[in-house]
Design a protein around this motif. Structure first.
Motif, PDB file in Angstrom:
ATOM      1  N   GLY A 185      44.317  34.023  36.553  1.00  0.00           N
ATOM      2  CA  GLY A 185      45.768  34.843  36.217  1.00  0.00           C
ATOM      3  C   GLY A 185      46.440  35.946  34.931  1.00  0.00           C
ATOM      4  N   LYS A 186      45.890  36.027  34.334  1.00  0.00           N
ATOM      5  CA  LYS A 186      45.875  37.502  33.353  1.00  0.00           C
ATOM      6  C   LYS A 186      46.130  38.726  33.923  1.00  0.00           C
ATOM      7  N   ARG A 187      46.051  39.300  35.221  1.00  0.00           N
ATOM      8  CA  ARG A 187      46.665  39.626  35.745  1.00  0.00           C
ATOM      9  C   ARG A 187      47.026  39.644  37.460  1.00  0.00           C
ATOM     10  N   THR A 188      47.820  40.777  38.432  1.00  0.00           N
ATOM     11  CA  THR A 188      48.176  39.416  39.149  1.00  0.00           C
ATOM     12  C   THR A 188      47.721  41.413  40.877  1.00  0.00           C
ATOM     13  N   SER A 189      47.116  41.050  41.299  1.00  0.00           N
ATOM     14  CA  SER A 189      46.607  41.825  42.543  1.00  0.00           C
ATOM     15  C   SER A 189      46.238  40.457  43.793  1.00  0.00           C
ATOM     16  N   PRO A 190      47.633  40.840  44.760  1.00  0.00           N
ATOM     17  CA  PRO A 190      47.066  39.662  45.809  1.00  0.00           C
ATOM     18  C   PRO A 190      46.496  40.375  47.024  1.00  0.00           C
ATOM     19  N   THR A 191      46.156  41.207  46.870  1.00  0.00           N
ATOM     20  CA  THR A 191      44.662  41.657  47.582  1.00  0.00           C
ATOM     21  C   THR A 191      43.576  40.295  47.115  1.00  0.00           C
ATOM     22  N   ILE A 192      43.056  40.325  45.710  1.00  0.00           N
ATOM     23  CA  ILE A 192      42.225  40.457  45.551  1.00  0.00           C
ATOM     24  C   ILE A 192      41.629  38.776  45.333  1.00  0.00           C
ATOM     25  N   ARG A 193      43.332  38.247  44.837  1.00  0.00           N
ATOM     26  CA  ARG A 193      43.568  36.956  45.334  1.00  0.00           C
ATOM     27  C   ARG A 193      42.986  36.120  46.398  1.00  0.00           C
ATOM     28  N   ARG A 194      43.409  36.839  47.929  1.00  0.00           N
ATOM     29  CA  ARG A 194      43.790  37.001  49.260  1.00  0.00           C
ATOM     30  C   ARG A 194      41.838  36.529  49.377  1.00  0.00           C
ATOM     31  N   ALA A 195      40.636  37.887  48.752  1.00  0.00           N
ATOM     32  CA  ALA A 195      39.919  38.029  49.192  1.00  0.00           C
ATOM     33  C   ALA A 195      38.741  36.772  48.112  1.00  0.00           C
ATOM     34  N   ILE A 196      39.402  36.227  46.938  1.00  0.00           N
ATOM     35  CA  ILE A 196      38.077  35.069  46.260  1.00  0.00           C
ATOM     36  C   ILE A 196      38.657  34.139  46.983  1.00  0.00           C
ATOM     37  N   ALA A 197      39.876  33.719  47.640  1.00  0.00           N
ATOM     38  CA  ALA A 197      40.558  32.810  48.711  1.00  0.00           C
ATOM     39  C   ALA A 197      39.219  32.607  49.640  1.00  0.00           C
ATOM     40  N   GLU A 198      39.642  33.695  50.511  1.00  0.00           N
ATOM     41  CA  GLU A 198      38.186  34.080  51.260  1.00  0.00           C
ATOM     42  C   GLU A 198      37.578  33.332  51.699  1.00  0.00           C
ATOM     43  N   GLU A 199      37.008  34.205  50.134  1.00  0.00           N
ATOM     44  CA  GLU A 199      34.974  33.660  49.135  1.00  0.00           C
ATOM     45  C   GLU A 199      34.939  32.181  49.310  1.00  0.00           C
ATOM     46  N   LEU A 200      36.153  32.096  48.692  1.00  0.00           N
ATOM     47  CA  LEU A 200      36.317  30.353  48.736  1.00  0.00           C
ATOM     48  C   LEU A 200      36.092  29.378  49.548  1.00  0.00           C
ATOM     49  N   THR A 260      33.830  42.116  43.792  1.00  0.00           N
ATOM     50  CA  THR A 260      33.934  43.286  43.769  1.00  0.00           C
ATOM     51  C   THR A 260      33.203  44.418  44.793  1.00  0.00           C
ATOM     52  N   LEU A 261      32.064  44.044  45.195  1.00  0.00           N
ATOM     53  CA  LEU A 261      31.708  44.984  46.354  1.00  0.00           C
ATOM     54  C   LEU A 261      32.423  45.203  47.589  1.00  0.00           C
ATOM     55  N   LYS A 262      33.211  43.946  47.545  1.00  0.00           N
ATOM     56  CA  LYS A 262      34.330  44.025  49.073  1.00  0.00           C
ATOM     57  C   LYS A 262      35.030  45.728  48.805  1.00  0.00           C
ATOM     58  N   LEU A 263      35.931  45.522  47.864  1.00  0.00           N
ATOM     59  CA  LEU A 263      36.892  45.649  47.782  1.00  0.00           C
ATOM     60  C   LEU A 263      36.839  46.989  46.682  1.00  0.00           C
ATOM     61  N   GLY A 264      35.854  47.433  46.453  1.00  0.00           N
ATOM     62  CA  GLY A 264      34.941  48.212  45.373  1.00  0.00           C
ATOM     63  C   GLY A 264      36.528  48.175  43.930  1.00  0.00           C
ATOM     64  N   VAL A 265      36.008  47.595  43.418  1.00  0.00           N
ATOM     65  CA  VAL A 265      37.395  46.864  42.274  1.00  0.00           C
ATOM     66  C   VAL A 265      36.002  46.753  40.584  1.00  0.00           C
ATOM     67  N   ASP A 266      36.629  47.394  39.541  1.00  0.00           N
ATOM     68  CA  ASP A 266      35.722  46.223  38.752  1.00  0.00           C
ATOM     69  C   ASP A 266      35.615  45.197  38.544  1.00  0.00           C
ATOM     70  N   PRO A 267      34.746  44.403  38.270  1.00  0.00           N
ATOM     71  CA  PRO A 267      33.884  42.527  37.650  1.00  0.00           C
ATOM     72  C   PRO A 267      35.491  42.295  37.303  1.00  0.00           C
ATOM     73  N   SER A 268      35.874  43.065  35.933  1.00  0.00           N
ATOM     74  CA  SER A 268      36.591  42.363  34.710  1.00  0.00           C
ATOM     75  C   SER A 268      38.031  41.943  35.472  1.00  0.00           C
ATOM     76  N   PHE A 269      38.461  43.293  36.218  1.00  0.00           N
ATOM     77  CA  PHE A 269      39.518  43.149  36.764  1.00  0.00           C
ATOM     78  C   PHE A 269      39.591  41.661  37.601  1.00  0.00           C
ATOM     79  N   VAL A 270      38.619  41.811  38.539  1.00  0.00           N
ATOM     80  CA  VAL A 270      38.684  40.117  39.723  1.00  0.00           C
ATOM     81  C   VAL A 270      38.423  39.208  38.896  1.00  0.00           C
ATOM     82  N   SER A 271      37.971  38.890  36.785  1.00  0.00           N
ATOM     83  CA  SER A 271      38.102  37.879  37.324  1.00  0.00           C
ATOM     84  C   SER A 271      39.528  38.340  35.737  1.00  0.00           C
ATOM     85  N   ARG A 272      39.914  38.733  35.618  1.00  0.00           N
ATOM     86  CA  ARG A 272      41.314  38.863  34.907  1.00  0.00           C
ATOM     87  C   ARG A 272      42.061  37.895  35.904  1.00  0.00           C
TER      88      ARG A 272
END
Length: 89
Positions: free
Chosen positions: A60-75, A44-56
């Motif tokens: 798998g409830k929403r799609t965003s390649p950018t957010i998925r990559r950021a989550i994968a990077e953190e993991l 959320t801090l890195k991309l400046g998006v809403d935490p609930s959107f990151v969770s969704r």
């Protein structure tokens, strides 16, 4: 009566440091979990998006390649801290 014998048997097997090993394992698992708790917040801090959107996106409830990559990077960072090997990128 049988339950008491089973418990006594388990306690006997745990003597000699096994209990300490279990406590050490518990502490390690808790520390690892604490690292995972901040994944969405860091994305959320890195991309400046809403935490609930990151969770969704993560669930798998929403799609965003950018957010998925950021989550994968953190993991991957967390895996590197624990020395675990990753089989997929």
């Amino acid at each position: 009566m049988i339950t008491a014998l089973i418990v006594t048997n388990i306690v006997e097997k745990w003597k000699g440091g096994a209990v300490r090993n279990l406590v050490k394992l518990d502490n390690t698992l808790i520390k690892a979990h604490m690292l995972h708790l901040g994944v969405y917040a860091r994305v959320t801090l890195k991309l400046g998006v809403d935490p609930s959107f990151v969770s969704r996106v993560a669930t798998g409830k929403r799609t965003s390649p950018t957010i998925r990559r950021a989550i994968a990077e953190e993991l991957r960072k967390i895996s590197a801290l624990h020395g675990t090997k990753r089989s997929h990128r």
